[in-house]
Design a protein around this motif. Structure first.
Motif, mmCIF file in Angstrom:
data_model
loop_
_atom_site.group_PDB
_atom_site.id
_atom_site.type_symbol
_atom_site.label_atom_id
_atom_site.label_comp_id
_atom_site.label_asym_id
_atom_site.label_seq_id
_atom_site.Cartn_x
_atom_site.Cartn_y
_atom_site.Cartn_z
ATOM 1 N N LEU A 54 36.014 13.913 23.021
ATOM 2 C CA LEU A 54 36.909 14.554 23.996
ATOM 3 C C LEU A 54 36.567 16.029 24.221
ATOM 4 C CD1 LEU A 54 40.316 12.894 23.079
ATOM 5 C CD2 LEU A 54 39.001 12.645 25.212
ATOM 6 N N SER A 55 35.943 16.655 23.232
ATOM 7 C CA SER A 55 35.629 18.082 23.403
ATOM 8 C C SER A 55 34.616 18.287 24.535
ATOM 9 C CB SER A 55 35.131 18.698 22.088
ATOM 10 O OG SER A 55 33.812 18.274 21.805
ATOM 11 N N GLN A 56 33.783 17.301 24.813
ATOM 12 C CA GLN A 56 32.929 17.413 26.005
ATOM 13 C C GLN A 56 33.667 16.926 27.241
ATOM 14 O OE1 GLN A 56 29.914 18.982 26.096
ATOM 15 N NE2 GLN A 56 30.596 19.408 24.014
ATOM 16 N N GLU A 85 36.648 17.096 28.123
ATOM 17 C CA GLU A 85 37.639 17.985 28.730
ATOM 18 C C GLU A 85 37.007 19.063 29.624
ATOM 19 O OE1 GLU A 85 40.066 20.451 26.203
ATOM 20 O OE2 GLU A 85 38.367 21.195 25.053
#
Lengths: 441, 441
Positions: free
Chosen positions: A261-263, A265
Motif C-alpha cells: 500500500l505504501s506504493q 497510495e
C-alpha cells in the motif's frame, strides 16, 4: 467492493501469456500535450519574462507585478527552516546527513596513467556548472524529494542550483523551502509547468539558464524536458511508482500489505506486485490490504492502484523462480522478505533498489536510508540507474603523445584513415611523422 | 574561391555579440522526419518481419525472400576478417587492443559497507543484458566506429550484441564485418533506418529485442532512437563533428591546418575552430588550409564546413582567455598545441576529449589512442560524457536493516511520512516497530 488484484500462478498453462500482458500493460495516462508544450516553450523563448508572468498568472493563478517578484526572497527560505517544527527539522537533518554520507562515496575518481609505450591517458571528472531542480506543486510537493535531488548535485560540486516550484495562488509548501535551505539552495522561483522548464533551459532576463534540469513533474513538465533535451541535459522521465515484494509465508501478512500500500497510495497508476510461494499467504495479504485500506486517508488512490495494476504471483520456489521473473519486471523498488534474502538478491540484475530482509521496508529508502529515492520506473531498470552523483558530473578524456609515441601509433592510425577514405585524417598524422606517403595520399 | 571562415578578435567591441552568435549558430539541417518515423515504427510493430522485408526492399533496394535472409551468415563475418589485408587487420587489432585496455579501467566497482549504526548499504553494478549497435551505410560506415561502440559493451559484460547495418543493394562494407568479428559480434542483420531501430526496440519473429540501442545514424535513425527511448535505452543523439584547436604561434601552420581539415572533411555541417594569439599565425593557417584543400579528395565537404562553420579567434593571451571561451564552446574535441598544454587544460571543464601538445593530433583519438571517439557534440559536453563502459551497466542500490537499525531510523522516517501526508508510508515502518502512534495515524 473488494479490490481484485490479478492473481497469477507460474504453474498455470497460461502463465507466460498473462505475465507478458502484465509486463506490457500501460499504466501511464498518455495525453499528448506536445503541441501545447511547444507553444509554451516558444512563447518563453520569444517574450522571456513577460511570458513567464503571463503564463504564471493564467496557469497558476499567481499575479505578480513583474518577473522580479517570481523569485523567493532568500530570507523567506531561511525563515522557513527556522520556523519549522523542531521534530521535523531533526528528521530532515537525519535524512540530509545520511543522503550526504552515502552519496559522497559515489564521487568518481580521476584516472591518469602512462601506458607501456609512454602514451599518457586520463579521465577527468568535473561538475556540471548549473542545475535546475523542478519541484511539483500541490500534494506531490515533497521535501524529501528536494533533498534527494539537491544533495547529489551539491556533493558533485555543482556551483549553482536553482529551484522552481509552482505556487498556485502564491502558496508554496514551507517544508519544501525548509528542505531547500537545508540543502543550501537560495535561488528559488515560483514558476512551474512547461514555462518553468523553458525558462531554465533558455533563460530570461531575470533567470539565467542552467545546463541540466532534474526533478519530477506532471505530463507538461515531462514533455517539456523531452523537448529541451539536447539544449540542456535532463534526468530520466519518471513514470508512476512501483514495488515488487518477494515474500515467503513466514512474514506477517500485515507488514507486507502495508508495504504494497505504501506504493499504491502514491498514484492510481502506481503498481504493487507480490511474489510468494503460498496461496494461503497470498490470501492473507489480500485480506490485510483490504483491512488496512479502510483506515487509509488516500484510500481511493490506493484502491485504484491495487485493483487496476496490482498483481499477486505464486510460484513453486522463490529461490528458483523469483530472480528470473524479477529481472523481467525490472522493478523500481524490490523488497525481499525472506530468511536469506541475499541468495535471491545475488541472482537479480534488473532493479532500481533492493531492500533486504523483513526489517527493511522500502519506505526507509524513501527517506532516511541514505540511498536515493529517484529510481528508474517502467522497466527502465533494465538499462538505467537511480539518481546519483554521476548525474551531475561529466568526464573528459585526455590523451598526450610525444614524438616517439606518435611514431609508434602512426602506421595503424594512417592505415585506418586510408581504409575509411578520410585523407585529411591520414595527413594530420602523416604530416607530423614526415612519412613520405602522407604527402602522396 | 578562397574559403572565408569567420574571424573574431577578443579585443573587438563586438566580440561578445559575435561569439554568442557563433555558439548559437545552428549547424544541423533539421528536417522533420518524425511523422514518417512514427509510421515506420508502427508498421514494424504491427507486421514485424513482413514490414522489415518490405521496407528493406523499398528503402535499401535489397530484395530478400524472407526475414531469415536478412541475417548475415556468421561464416561470412568470420571470412571477412580472414580475407582482410593483413596490414589492415594489424591496424584494427592495435586499435581493438588499445581500446580494450583503456576501457577496462572504466569498469565501476561495487561498493558495500556497513555504516555507524549497522545499516548495510550497497551499490551493485550489472551489465545491460543486450545491446543493438547501429552502423550507418555508405561512406559513413566506419570499422573504427564498430570497435568504439562494441568494445565498451564487451568490456562491460553485455551478453548479446546485435549489429544492424543497411546493405544497399546487398552491399556491406567488408571491413565493418571484419571489425565486428574482431569485437566478437556474430549476430548481424542487413537492415537500416528507422525500421532497424524499431526491430531492435520491439523485436520481430526473427529478431529478438534488445534493451539498449547505440550508434550513429542519419536523421531517421536519430529520430527513431528518440521515439523508442523509454522502451529501450539509447546513447546520445550525435550531431556533426567538431574540433577546437588552441595553438600558439610556435606551431607549424601546416600541422594545425591538417587538424582543422580532419574534422571539416567529415561533413559540411562539421565545425573547426582555431584560437590563437597571433593574427599572423592565423593568416598562415588559413593559407595552409587553402593549400591543403586543393589536394583533398573530400574537398567540397571540407570547404563547405570551413567556409560556413569554421572560425578563427584571436585573443590577447591563450592562458588567460582560452579556458573560459573553451568552456562556453564545450567542444567535442579540443587540441591544445602549446608548450605547456596542461596549464590550459587544467582550467577547462567542458570538453569531450582533450589532446595535449604538438604531437597529439585528434586523429589518434579517432583510431588508436585507446579512449573512445564517440563524444558529446553540439555543446553537450557541458552535461554529458563520451561513450564508456558506464553506458552499458546500471547500478542497483541495496539496503539492509535489522530490527535495531529500523528502530533507530523509524522516528525520522515516520515524521517525514507524516508531514508528506503519506500515511501508508508511515504505517509500513510503524507496524514493524510497534509504535503505538502507527496504529493511530
Amino acid at each position: 467492493m473488494r479490490p481484485v488484484p490479478q492473481r497469477l500462478n507460474s504453474a498455470d498453462a497460461d502463465f507466460e501469456t498473462r505475465f507478458r500482458a502484465l509486463l506490457d500493460g500501460k499504466r501511464d495516462a498518455s495525453t499528448d500535450v506536445s503541441d501545447r508544450v511547444r507553444e509554451i516553450i516558444a512563447d518563453v523563448r520569444a517574450r522571456g519574462d513577460d511570458a513567464l508572468v503571463a503564463l504564471t498568472k493564467a496557469l497558476d493563478s499567481l499575479d505578480v507585478a513583474d518577473a522580479g517578484a517570481l523569485r523567493v526572497d532568500p530570507a523567506v527560505i531561511a525563515r522557513a527552516w527556522d520556523e519549522a517544527d523542531p521534530v521535523t527539522r531533526e528528521a530532515l537533518q537525519t535524512a540530509h546527513d545520511r543522503i550526504t554520507s552515502h552519496h559522497r562515496r559515489q564521487v568518481p575518481k580521476d584516472d591518469h596513467y602512462t601506458d607501456g609505450i609512454g602514451v599518457e591517458l586520463g579521465s577527468r571528472w568535473t561538475a556540471v556548472e548549473s542545475v535546475g531542480l523542478y519541484v511539483p506543486g500541490g500534494t506531490a510537493s515533497y521535501p524529501s524529494s528536494v533533498l534527494m535531488n539537491a544533495v547529489p548535485a551539491k556533493v558533485a560540486g555543482v556551483k549553482r542550483i536553482v529551484m522552481v516550484a509552482p505556487a498556485r495562488q502564491g502558496i508554496l509548501n514551507p517544508l519544501v523551502l525548509a528542505a531547500a535551505h537545508l540543502a543550501g539552495i537560495d535561488e528559488i522561483y515560483t514558476i512551474g509547468g512547461a514555462q518553468a522548464v523553458a525558462a531554465l533551459a533558455y533563460g530570461t532576463t531575470s533567470i539565467a539558464p542552467v545546463v541540466k534540469i532534474v526533478g519530477p513533474g506532471n505530463a507538461y513538465v515531462a514533455e517539456a524536458k523531452r523537448q529541451v533535451f539536447g539544449r540542456v541535459g535532463i534526468d530520466m522521465i519518471a513514470g508512476p511508482s512501483e514495488i515488487l515484494v518477494i515474500a515467503d509465508a513466514d512474514n506477517d501478512p500485515a507488514w507486507i500489505a502495508a508495504d504494497l500500500l505504501s506504493q499504491a497510495e502514491h498514484d492510481p497508476s502506481a503498481q504493487s506486485i507480490l511474489i510468494t510461494e503460498s496461496e494461503a499467504f497470498a490470501d492473507a495479504v489480500e485480506t490485510e490490504v483490504e483491512r488496512q485500506l479502510q483506515s487509509l486517508p488516500r484510500v481511493e488512490t490506493a484502491r485504484a492502484s491495487w485493483q487496476d495494476h496490482g498483481a499477486v504471483i505464486t510460484v513453486g520456489s522463490l529461490e528458483d523462480e523469483a530472480p528470473a521473473l524479477t529481472d523481467r519486471i525490472a522493478p523500481e523498488h524490490l523488497e525481499i522478505a525472506t530468511e536469506a534474502p541475499e541468495t535471491i538478491s545475488e541472482r537479480i540484475s534488473n532493479a532500481g533498489a533492493i531492500f533486504l530482509g523483513r526489517h527493511t521496508p522500502e519506505v526507509i529508502g524513501d527517506y532516511v536510508g541514505g540511498s536515493n529515492h529517484v529510481l528508474p520506473t517502467s522497466r527502465s531498470a533494465r538499462f538505467s540507474s537511480g539518481l546519483s552523483v554521476l548525474d551531475f558530473v561529466k568526464r573528459t578524456s585526455i590523451l598526450k603523445l610525444g614524438p616517439e609515441q606518435l611514431k609508434a601509433l602512426a602506421p595503424a592510425a594512417m592505415e585506418l584513415a586510408r581504409v575509411e577514405s578520410l585523407d585529411a585524417h591520414g595527413r594530420s598524422v602523416g604530416i607530423r611523422v614526415n612519412l613520405a606517403e602522407a604527402r602522396e595520399r
